[in-house]
Every structure is written in structure tokens, then in C-alpha cells.
Design an enzyme around this catalytic site. Structure first.
Site, PDB file in Angstrom:
ATOM      1  CB  VAL A 117      -0.943   0.024   1.219  1.00 20.42           C
ATOM      2  CG1 VAL A 117      -1.870  -1.178   1.190  1.00 20.42           C
ATOM      3  CG2 VAL A 117      -0.152   0.056   2.534  1.00 20.42           C
ATOM      4  CG  LEU A 166       5.654  -0.564  -9.875  1.00 26.19           C
ATOM      5  CD1 LEU A 166       4.249  -0.783 -10.405  1.00 26.19           C
ATOM      6  CD2 LEU A 166       6.332   0.582 -10.635  1.00 26.19           C
ATOM      7  CE  LYS A 167       5.167   0.837   0.332  1.00 22.73           C
ATOM      8  NZ  LYS A 167       4.469   2.064   0.734  1.00 22.73           N
ATOM      9  CB  VAL A 168      11.099  -0.594  -2.855  1.00 21.93           C
ATOM     10  CG1 VAL A 168      10.677  -1.680  -1.873  1.00 21.93           C
ATOM     11  CG2 VAL A 168      11.456  -1.197  -4.193  1.00 21.93           C
TER      12      VAL A 168
END
Length: 322
Positions: A117, A166-168
Site C-alpha cells: 500500500v 513499484l512500492k519500494v
């Protein structure tokens, strides 16, 4: 759908709360008995072990502080994974590790989704956070009704591992932006500018950002309590740097960002809030970066609504379903 949730920390507890608030059959597990008791008082069931949770639930969600923690929990659950079982990994983790664990789940007949998230604890609390989901399209459509009760905007990112990649990246961008906001605020204070006026100038200009409009307020208030700590952000920054190194990208800013945050951690503590990083510049200049009228905590004033899938530019819903 019977849903299990493991990890009721700053983010996980709020995501699980959204499921409970929206009427899901929820069973929870956490290391802290007092946290479990609070959820039980709100109507959730509790489990004694991760294995029991996987055995008794259709879908199990994990939201844990590190890849090692997720691997340890999966080791416990794996014997109970079978056809029809779904594992949703909502932790911020390494894309190579999530693919390794997903392969173990799939070998047992289950299905894995990485769905971290983004948007802050205050939006997780109201179900307005954004969610990335990496999995096959058919799996995505199965879990979408669940995801749209925990988040407002849900993006199908591609195969397992793509969401974590993509989150990191987003956490790297947020941290780099935090450091530039700190430098901007301190420089304007040194130049004699009013900090409340500086905040508003940044907000209405091309220099604005999500980080500025949220975290700069906590910095100026002095609470600096963003509910995210330096040990966690250094973990995420390291994961981003690893992705770059795996792909032979010679980053220049990323190593500097890591060094600055490591210095902040050494000065202010392992679990100091990330926004405490501005203290480095306050101490170097002797300036106090505070202003009246800013909140001590972030509150999401956007009303909770049913979430929905978002699509990359030029991709109609019919194309995404293909």
C-alpha cells in the site's frame, strides 16, 4: 470469504480495521496480546498460530516489518496451503523474495499476490489508501472486492513481484522528497521567510508534493510523528538500491539518501521517526523549524467510499481484462 490477517501494526491494524468495519469474516494474529484483545472486542476472531489461520481461512493477508518476518510466517503456514487458498502479501518486501515465496505457495496449489500500500497511515485508517497488486489478471479480479474495501485506488501492476518493485520505488521518491522539503524549509528560515507562508508557497506551486502537503505539516508542528521509522525506511531504500544494482543502473542520489538517513538513525535512534531527519539541519544551523497552525497528526478528511481499479494511460478496462 473468510479472511485472516497477520500483523496489526501501524498500517496492518488499520487495513484490518477497514475489513472489520466493512463486515468481513475476519480472524487476526499478532505478537501483542493487547492488540488481539482490541480486535476481539470489535468482533474479530483470533488465531493462536499462522498455520491455524491459513487452515481456517480462504485468504490470508500478511503485513509485516521485513522480508525475514514474512518468510518466517510463510514457513509456518505452508503446510496448510492448498488449492483455493490465497496469500496476499501487503508488506513492503523484496521482489525476488516475494517471487520465491509465491512459487512455494503455487507449488502447493495456492495463489499468491503481492499488494503493498501507499499513502500513509492516516489514509489506511479510512480505507482511502492506494494499493498495488501483482498477480495474474484472473487472480486480481478474484481479490479486487477485498482490496477495494481496504483501499480507494487499486492498480494491477503485472505479475507477482511487480507491485513490490513499484512500492519500494515510491518509498525512495518519498524519502528523497522529504529531504528536499527539509532543505527548502531550513533555507527559507535562514533567509528570513515566514515558515507558514513558505509552506503555502510550496503547496500552491510546482514544488508541491504529497510529502510536502502531509509531512511538512508535522515538521512545522514539531510532533514529527509520521508513524514511520528510520529502520523501516532504510530497509525500503536498501531494497530500491538493490533493484538498481541488479539491473546495472548507476544511481547517484540514492546512495546519498541512504547515507543521510543512516546518519539520522545514528543520531536519533534506530526507530526515530523519519521526519526527525530535519533535526540534522536544525542542529547545523541553530534554527528551529516550527510554525503555528499546523497539526500534530495527520487526519484523512476524505470520506470513505467504495474503492475502484485505476488504469495506466491509454489502457481501457476491456484491454486490462485481456
Amino acid at each position: 470469504m473468510k479472511v485472516g490477517f497477520i500483523g496489526l501494526g501501524n498500517v496492518g491494524g488499520k487495513l484490518a480495521g477497514s475489513l472489520l468495519r466493512n463486515g468481513f469474516d475476519l480472524t487476526v494474529l499478532d505478537q501483542k496480546p493487547e492488540v488481539l484483545a482490541r480486535f476481539a472486542a470489535r468482533g474479530a476472531k483470533t488465531a493462536d498460530t499462522a498455520a491455524a489461520l491459513m487452515r481456517d481461512c480462504d485468504t490470508v493477508i500478511t503485513c509485516l516489518p521485513s522480508p525475514a518476518a514474512s518468510a518466517a510466517v510463510m514457513d509456518e503456514m505452508l503446510a496448510e496451503v492448498g488449492p483455493g487458498k490465497i496469500w496476499l502479501e501487503m508488506s513492503t518486501t523484496d521482489e525476488a523474495e516475494i517471487r520465491r515465496l509465491a512459487a512455494l505457495v503455487e507449488a502447493k496449489g495456492g495463489t499468491a499476490v503481492d499488494c503493498p500500500v501507499s499513502g500513509g497511515c492516516h489514509r489506511a485508517d479510512t480505507g482511502n489508501i492506494s494499493i498495488f497488486a501483482g498477480c495474474e489478471r484472473a487472480t486480481f479480479e478474484r481479490v479486487l472486492p477485498l482490496l477495494t474495501r481496504m483501499g480507494r485506488r487499486v492498480l494491477h501492476t503485472g505479475p507477482v513481484g511487480s507491485a513490490s518493485t513499484l512500492k519500494v520505488m515510491t518509498n525512495y521518491l518519498a524519502t528523497a522528497n522529504l529531504l528536499t522539503c527539509c532543505e527548502a524549509l531550513v533555507t527559507m528560515k535562514a533567509a528570513g521567510m515566514d515558515l507558514a507562508t513558505t509552506y503555502e508557497a510550496m503547496k500552491i506551486s510546482s514544488g508541491t508534493s504529497f510529502v510536502h502537503e502531509t509531512e511538512s505539516q508535522l515538521i512545522l508542528n514539531g510532533s514529527r510523528d509520521v508513524s514511520f521509522t528510520m529502520d523501516l525506511i532504510l530497509k525500503d531504500l536498501g531494497l530500491f538500491q538493490t533493484i538498481a544494482e541488479r539491473n546495472d543502473v548507476p544511481l547517484e542520489l540514492s546512495p546519498m539518501v541512504i547515507d543521510i538517513m543512516k546518519d539520522g538513525q545514528e543520531r536519533y535512534g534506530l526507530r526515530a521517526n523519519t521526519d526527525d531527519i530535519i533535526r540534522r539541519l536544525e542542529e547545523a544551523t541553530g534554527l528551529s523549524i516550527l510554525a503555528e497552525g499546523f497539526p500534530a497528526e495527520l487526519i484523512d478528511d476524505e470520506p470513505e467510499e467504495q474503492g475502484y481499479e485505476v488504469f495506466p494511460p491509454g489502457r481501457a478496462p476491456a484491454q486490462a481484462a485481456e
